[in-house]
Motif scaffolding. Structure first.
Motif, PDB file in Angstrom:
ATOM      1  N   TYR A   1       1.498   4.285   0.677  1.00 23.83           N
ATOM      2  CA  TYR A   1       1.351   5.538   1.411  1.00 23.83           C
ATOM      3  C   TYR A   1       2.242   5.491   2.629  1.00 23.83           C
ATOM      4  CZ  TYR A   1      -2.695   7.068  -1.234  1.00 23.83           C
ATOM      5  OH  TYR A   1      -3.522   7.495  -2.211  1.00 23.83           O
TER       6      TYR A   1
ATOM      7  N   TYR B   1       0.857  -1.179   0.000  1.00 22.93           N
ATOM      8  CA  TYR B   1       0.000   0.000   0.000  1.00 22.93           C
ATOM      9  C   TYR B   1       0.888   1.221   0.000  1.00 22.93           C
ATOM     10  CZ  TYR B   1      -4.277   2.529   0.896  1.00 22.93           C
ATOM     11  OH  TYR B   1      -5.354   3.343   0.788  1.00 22.93           O
TER      12      TYR B   1
ATOM     13  N   GLY C   1     -10.168   3.167  -8.783  1.00 15.66           N
ATOM     14  CA  GLY C   1      -8.853   3.802  -8.593  1.00 15.66           C
ATOM     15  C   GLY C   1      -8.038   2.961  -7.632  1.00 15.66           C
TER      16      GLY C   1
ATOM     17  N   ASP D   1      -8.698   0.660 -12.461  1.00 15.14           N
ATOM     18  CA  ASP D   1      -7.743   1.769 -12.444  1.00 15.14           C
ATOM     19  C   ASP D   1      -7.447   2.193 -13.875  1.00 15.14           C
ATOM     20  OD1 ASP D   1      -5.817   2.903 -10.010  1.00 15.14           O
ATOM     21  OD2 ASP D   1      -4.986   3.254 -12.009  1.00 15.14           O
TER      22      ASP D   1
ATOM     23  N   ASN E   1     -10.693   5.701  -2.951  1.00 17.15           N
ATOM     24  CA  ASN E   1      -9.773   6.360  -2.027  1.00 17.15           C
ATOM     25  C   ASN E   1      -8.590   6.976  -2.777  1.00 17.15           C
ATOM     26  OD1 ASN E   1      -8.726   7.140   0.463  1.00 17.15           O
ATOM     27  ND2 ASN E   1      -7.521   5.283   0.655  1.00 17.15           N
TER      28      ASN E   1
HETATM   29  C1  LIG Z   1      -3.053   7.916  -5.003  1.00 16.84           C
HETATM   30  S1  LIG Z   1      -3.455   6.492  -5.949  1.00 16.84           S
HETATM   31  C2  LIG Z   1      -4.584   5.655  -4.849  1.00 16.84           C
HETATM   32  C3  LIG Z   1      -4.636   4.192  -5.101  1.00 16.84           C
HETATM   33  C4  LIG Z   1      -5.518   3.403  -4.137  1.00 16.84           C
HETATM   34  N1  LIG Z   1      -6.908   3.776  -4.218  1.00 16.84           N
HETATM   35  C5  LIG Z   1      -5.029   3.554  -2.744  1.00 16.84           C
HETATM   36  O1  LIG Z   1      -5.784   4.036  -1.888  1.00 16.84           O
HETATM   37  O2  LIG Z   1      -3.894   3.184  -2.484  1.00 16.84           O
HETATM   38  C6  LIG Z   1      -4.580   7.143  -7.190  1.00 16.84           C
HETATM   39  C7  LIG Z   1      -5.016   6.126  -8.184  1.00 16.84           C
HETATM   40  O3  LIG Z   1      -6.079   6.655  -8.954  1.00 16.84           O
HETATM   41  C8  LIG Z   1      -5.901   6.264 -10.290  1.00 16.84           C
HETATM   42  N2  LIG Z   1      -6.690   7.176 -11.146  1.00 16.84           N
HETATM   43  C9  LIG Z   1      -6.521   8.510 -11.300  1.00 16.84           C
HETATM   44  N3  LIG Z   1      -7.462   8.993 -12.127  1.00 16.84           N
HETATM   45  C10 LIG Z   1      -8.251   7.947 -12.485  1.00 16.84           C
HETATM   46  C11 LIG Z   1      -9.401   7.815 -13.329  1.00 16.84           C
HETATM   47  N4  LIG Z   1      -9.939   8.856 -13.951  1.00 16.84           N
HETATM   48  N5  LIG Z   1      -9.942   6.591 -13.464  1.00 16.84           N
HETATM   49  C12 LIG Z   1      -9.414   5.520 -12.828  1.00 16.84           C
HETATM   50  N6  LIG Z   1      -8.323   5.587 -12.030  1.00 16.84           N
HETATM   51  C13 LIG Z   1      -7.759   6.790 -11.861  1.00 16.84           C
HETATM   52  C14 LIG Z   1      -4.402   6.333 -10.488  1.00 16.84           C
HETATM   53  O4  LIG Z   1      -3.980   5.585 -11.608  1.00 16.84           O
HETATM   54  C15 LIG Z   1      -3.917   5.755  -9.164  1.00 16.84           C
HETATM   55  O5  LIG Z   1      -3.796   4.360  -9.200  1.00 16.84           O
END
Ligand SMILES: C[S@@+](CC[C@H](N)C(=O)[O-])C[C@H]1O[C@@H](n2cnc3c(N)ncnc32)[C@H](O)[C@@H]1O
Length: 248
Positions: A32, A30, A60, A82, A121
């Protein structure tokens, strides 16, 4: 396209690449701060129980760490989505990860009310306001009971984060996410979790409004966070949230 592939791999793997939170300090994959994973685990466990969820969409989902946790520890059937081809490839390698698809949160390739719970998230901050509105409507469309959206806390816009992260476009307070969702005709309520901008939105088959579910969810999630050692003080907005939710 090599440039995009390189960008995506660096986004997820290089701790020095904006937004600079990925890589070396991953907990169970994860990407973060290590202390953030138990916070999200507690939130997801609490909401999945209260929504009596069996199915979930992780919109996402990144490299799929939370989706894997939900499959293995909460016994949910989880579909991941994603936009990043790199993230989808990684997520598909995890337990149950073959249920991961590439797609856009603002145009979901799923039928209406297809998931008990929808989780989003840390993704909506990358959209512009029109894209975020479209995404909220889409997330609610595919949810039977509830949608949890959590995004970067608005105060980061005034700090180091904004200077080092050119990708984030929306820094909204929880009440602004609630307002945006309600302006789209959705039943939504801002949540009191500190350090993030979170809101709960009702799905098509949630009867009785979102406030009662949000009250129970916040109390249970904070209790689980405390038990996991991830909560060191009561969120300052908790009492105001309780009053507001009870009066809805
Ligand atoms: C900061 S990461 C968070 C990943 C995961 N949800 C987490 O909490 O660890 C943001 C994610 O959103 C995805 N993302 C951004 N814009 C998106 C979109 N329009 N549709 C689908 N995924 C998207 C990025 O590819 C990335 O994997």
């Amino acid at each position: 396209m090599p440039a995009r592939r390189d960008f995506e791999e660096r986004y997820f793997e290089d701790p020095h690449f904006a937004p600079g939170l990925k890589g070396g300090d991953e907990v169970r994959g994860y990407g973060y701060f290590p202390a953030y994973f138990p916070i999200v685990q507690a939130q997801l466990a609490a909401l999945a129980e209260l929504a009596e969820a069996e199915t979930m969409l992780d919109a996402g989902c990144g490299k799929g760490a939370l989706a894997e946790y939900a499959r293995l520890s909460l016994r949910l059937t989880v579909t991941g989505l994603d936009y990043s081809a790199y993230a989808v490839r990684q997520a598909r390698r995890r337990a149950g990860g073959e249920r991961t698809v590439r797609g856009d949160i603002a145009a979901l390739p799923f039928r209406a009310a297809g998931f008990d719970l929808v989780w989003c998230n840390g993704a909506l901050q990358y959209l512009d306001a029109d894209g975020a509105r479209a995404a909220l409507v889409e997330l609610a469309r595919v949810a039977r009971r509830a949608v949890f959206v959590s995004s970067i806390a608005a105060f980061h816009e005034r700090g180091d984060w904004a200077r080092h992260d050119p990708l984030t476009r929306l820094y909204l307070r929880p009440g602004q996410w609630e307002g945006m969702a309600r302006a789209c005709g959705l039943d939504a309520i801002a949540l009191p979790f500190e350090g993030e901008s979170a809101a709960l939105i009702g799905g098509g088959e949630l009867h009785g409004g979102i406030a009662a579910l949000a009250l129970a969810f916040a109390e249970r999630a904070l209790d689980y966070q405390r038990r996991l050692g991830a909560l060191d003080r009561v969120p300052p907005g908790l009492d105001a949230f309780r009053r507001r939710a009870r009066n809805r």
